[in-house]
Design a protein around this motif. Structure first.
Motif, PDB file in Angstrom:
ATOM      1  N   THR A 201      27.434  32.150  43.628  1.00  0.00           N
ATOM      2  CA  THR A 201      27.628  32.878  42.368  1.00  0.00           C
ATOM      3  C   THR A 201      29.036  33.443  42.337  1.00  0.00           C
ATOM      4  N   CYS A 202      29.711  33.274  41.212  1.00  0.00           N
ATOM      5  CA  CYS A 202      31.111  33.698  41.101  1.00  0.00           C
ATOM      6  C   CYS A 202      31.326  34.613  39.900  1.00  0.00           C
ATOM      7  N   TYR A 203      32.200  35.615  40.085  1.00  0.00           N
ATOM      8  CA  TYR A 203      32.749  36.329  38.946  1.00  0.00           C
ATOM      9  C   TYR A 203      33.758  35.399  38.275  1.00  0.00           C
ATOM     10  N   VAL A 204      33.738  35.357  36.953  1.00  0.00           N
ATOM     11  CA  VAL A 204      34.741  34.593  36.212  1.00  0.00           C
ATOM     12  C   VAL A 204      35.748  35.579  35.639  1.00  0.00           C
ATOM     13  N   LEU A 205      36.986  35.476  36.088  1.00  0.00           N
ATOM     14  CA  LEU A 205      38.042  36.381  35.649  1.00  0.00           C
ATOM     15  C   LEU A 205      39.008  35.652  34.734  1.00  0.00           C
ATOM     16  N   GLU A 206      39.414  36.336  33.672  1.00  0.00           N
ATOM     17  CA  GLU A 206      40.477  35.823  32.808  1.00  0.00           C
ATOM     18  C   GLU A 206      41.688  36.724  32.975  1.00  0.00           C
ATOM     19  N   LEU A 207      42.832  36.121  33.296  1.00  0.00           N
ATOM     20  CA  LEU A 207      44.058  36.871  33.526  1.00  0.00           C
ATOM     21  C   LEU A 207      45.090  36.481  32.475  1.00  0.00           C
ATOM     22  N   ASN A 208      45.594  37.472  31.751  1.00  0.00           N
ATOM     23  CA  ASN A 208      46.614  37.242  30.728  1.00  0.00           C
ATOM     24  C   ASN A 208      47.910  37.933  31.123  1.00  0.00           C
ATOM     25  N   ALA A 209      49.008  37.186  31.034  1.00  0.00           N
ATOM     26  CA  ALA A 209      50.299  37.689  31.493  1.00  0.00           C
ATOM     27  C   ALA A 209      50.751  38.908  30.696  1.00  0.00           C
ATOM     28  N   ILE A 210      51.301  39.890  31.419  1.00  0.00           N
ATOM     29  CA  ILE A 210      51.870  41.082  30.777  1.00  0.00           C
ATOM     30  C   ILE A 210      53.379  41.150  30.987  1.00  0.00           C
ATOM     31  N   VAL A 211      53.951  40.099  31.599  1.00  0.00           N
ATOM     32  CA  VAL A 211      55.399  39.981  31.756  1.00  0.00           C
ATOM     33  C   VAL A 211      55.806  38.604  31.241  1.00  0.00           C
ATOM     34  N   GLU A 212      57.088  38.430  31.009  1.00  0.00           N
ATOM     35  CA  GLU A 212      57.570  37.184  30.417  1.00  0.00           C
ATOM     36  C   GLU A 212      57.821  36.086  31.457  1.00  0.00           C
ATOM     37  N   ASP A 213      58.320  36.471  32.631  1.00  0.00           N
ATOM     38  CA  ASP A 213      58.780  35.479  33.612  1.00  0.00           C
ATOM     39  C   ASP A 213      57.649  35.005  34.526  1.00  0.00           C
ATOM     40  N   VAL A 214      56.668  34.320  33.922  1.00  0.00           N
ATOM     41  CA  VAL A 214      55.569  33.757  34.700  1.00  0.00           C
ATOM     42  C   VAL A 214      55.486  32.259  34.435  1.00  0.00           C
ATOM     43  N   SER A 215      55.009  31.523  35.423  1.00  0.00           N
ATOM     44  CA  SER A 215      54.857  30.075  35.270  1.00  0.00           C
ATOM     45  C   SER A 215      53.652  29.728  34.407  1.00  0.00           C
ATOM     46  N   TYR A 216      52.621  30.583  34.457  1.00  0.00           N
ATOM     47  CA  TYR A 216      51.382  30.321  33.729  1.00  0.00           C
ATOM     48  C   TYR A 216      51.022  31.551  32.902  1.00  0.00           C
ATOM     49  N   GLN A 217      50.862  31.355  31.613  1.00  0.00           N
ATOM     50  CA  GLN A 217      50.584  32.469  30.710  1.00  0.00           C
ATOM     51  C   GLN A 217      49.189  33.039  30.935  1.00  0.00           C
ATOM     52  N   THR A 218      48.239  32.152  31.215  1.00  0.00           N
ATOM     53  CA  THR A 218      46.847  32.573  31.396  1.00  0.00           C
ATOM     54  C   THR A 218      46.252  31.880  32.612  1.00  0.00           C
ATOM     55  N   ARG A 219      45.392  32.596  33.327  1.00  0.00           N
ATOM     56  CA  ARG A 219      44.649  32.026  34.452  1.00  0.00           C
ATOM     57  C   ARG A 219      43.169  32.316  34.251  1.00  0.00           C
ATOM     58  N   LYS A 220      42.340  31.372  34.653  1.00  0.00           N
ATOM     59  CA  LYS A 220      40.904  31.602  34.703  1.00  0.00           C
ATOM     60  C   LYS A 220      40.467  31.336  36.134  1.00  0.00           C
ATOM     61  N   THR A 221      39.869  32.347  36.760  1.00  0.00           N
ATOM     62  CA  THR A 221      39.591  32.286  38.191  1.00  0.00           C
ATOM     63  C   THR A 221      38.125  32.565  38.474  1.00  0.00           C
ATOM     64  N   TRP A 222      37.534  31.750  39.340  1.00  0.00           N
ATOM     65  CA  TRP A 222      36.150  31.922  39.773  1.00  0.00           C
ATOM     66  C   TRP A 222      36.172  32.478  41.198  1.00  0.00           C
ATOM     67  N   VAL A 223      35.633  33.701  41.401  1.00  0.00           N
ATOM     68  CA  VAL A 223      35.677  34.378  42.694  1.00  0.00           C
ATOM     69  C   VAL A 223      34.260  34.592  43.224  1.00  0.00           C
ATOM     70  N   ASP A 224      34.005  34.132  44.428  1.00  0.00           N
ATOM     71  CA  ASP A 224      32.706  34.315  45.086  1.00  0.00           C
ATOM     72  C   ASP A 224      32.339  35.803  45.098  1.00  0.00           C
ATOM     73  N   THR A 225      31.157  36.146  44.567  1.00  0.00           N
ATOM     74  CA  THR A 225      30.774  37.556  44.428  1.00  0.00           C
ATOM     75  C   THR A 225      30.455  38.222  45.762  1.00  0.00           C
ATOM     76  N   GLU A 226      30.185  37.453  46.813  1.00  0.00           N
ATOM     77  CA  GLU A 226      29.856  38.041  48.116  1.00  0.00           C
ATOM     78  C   GLU A 226      31.022  37.988  49.080  1.00  0.00           C
ATOM     79  N   ARG A 227      31.713  36.852  49.108  1.00  0.00           N
ATOM     80  CA  ARG A 227      32.771  36.665  50.116  1.00  0.00           C
ATOM     81  C   ARG A 227      34.158  36.978  49.571  1.00  0.00           C
ATOM     82  N   PHE A 228      34.258  37.123  48.251  1.00  0.00           N
ATOM     83  CA  PHE A 228      35.529  37.431  47.579  1.00  0.00           C
ATOM     84  C   PHE A 228      36.627  36.434  47.956  1.00  0.00           C
ATOM     85  N   VAL A 229      36.258  35.164  47.804  1.00  0.00           N
ATOM     86  CA  VAL A 229      37.188  34.047  47.951  1.00  0.00           C
ATOM     87  C   VAL A 229      37.250  33.319  46.609  1.00  0.00           C
TER      88      VAL A 229
END
Length: 248
Positions: free
Chosen positions: A149-177
């Motif tokens: 089971t994973c937490y689904v995180l959405e990350l939106n850039a708050i600075v201009e100098d990033v390679s990726y404007q948005t990230r979507k990340t799946w993180v294991d809820t127990e092992r935090f990987v």
């Protein structure tokens, strides 16, 4: 009556405990991932399997790192790449080519080039800021990856100098990987997909020993980064992170 009341209170406390755990924030998830996966220093022996359109290549290397700002990599095989070295110090990157006996510094658009023909760019290697410093993160749900089971995180850039404007990340809820990550351009186009597999417990932390990087704009099955051996928090001599080490 007192017994029933006691049981009810215990049940309420258990429910409150579960509710409290469920209220973990996205920033707390990122902190737990950092605590689990980051180290003061690492020494890693790895194999990079580059799956191109026509053939597959394997490159073995040994890397040294202190935090996110210092890293040194020496390629050990095959013969064509043997002796090539890379040194990263904060926002500067140098590469030594033994065939020409020259050291060059990569900067600007050159950082967008592929690392050894892989799906990974030099720009991907250069980002050393904490995600919380450059993205606003939100938990948007929970999903299964395999049996985890994973937490689904959405990350939106708050600075201009990033390679990726948005990230979507799946993180294991127990092992935090992190087990999967999609990386998007400002236009919303999916640029890269990362899958983290073969998670093992090493020195009291959970760590993925196989990572597949897939450039979604290229054909092929992506590039596998396979950890052959890793040491956490070893002593690394200062001379390793010096330009003189490139020709040593």
């Amino acid at each position: 009556m007192k017994t029933l009341l006691k049981i009810s209170l215990i049940g309420l406390l258990i429910l409150l405990s579960f509710f409290t755990q469920a209220q973990i924030t996205a920033d707390q998830v990122l902190d737990k991932v950092k605590d689990n996966m980051n180290a003061n220093s690492t020494i890693t022996e790895s194999k990079m399997v580059i799956r191109g359109k026509r053939n597959t290549r394997e490159i073995v290397s040994k890397g040294y790192a202190e935090g996110n700002e210092k890293s040194f990599t020496e390629y050990l095989s095959p013969e064509r790449e043997k002796g090539t070295k890379m040194l990263k110090l904060e926002d500067k990157l140098w590469i030594y080519n033994p065939s020409t006996d020259r050291t060059i510094q990569l900067s600007g658009h050159m950082l967008r080039q592929s690392v050894m023909g892989s799906d990974l760019s030099y720009e991907d290697m250069m980002e050393d800021r904490e995600l919380k410093e450059i993205y606003e993160a939100t938990i948007v749900g929970e999903e299964k990856i395999g049996d985890r089971t994973c937490y689904v995180l959405e990350l939106n850039a708050i600075v201009e100098d990033v390679s990726y404007q948005t990230r979507k990340t799946w993180v294991d809820t127990e092992r935090f990987v992190p087990l999967k990550e999609d990386l998007f351009a400002k236009s919303g186009q999916l640029l890269k997909r990362v899958k983290l597999e073969d998670v093992k417990e090493i020195d009291g932390r959970w760590y993925p020993t196989k990572i597949n990087y897939k450039d979604m704009l290229m054909s092929g099955e992506g590039t596998d980064f396979i950890v052959l051996d890793i040491q956490f928090n070893p002593e690394i001599p200062d001379y390793i992170f010096n330009k003189a080490s490139l020709k040593r």
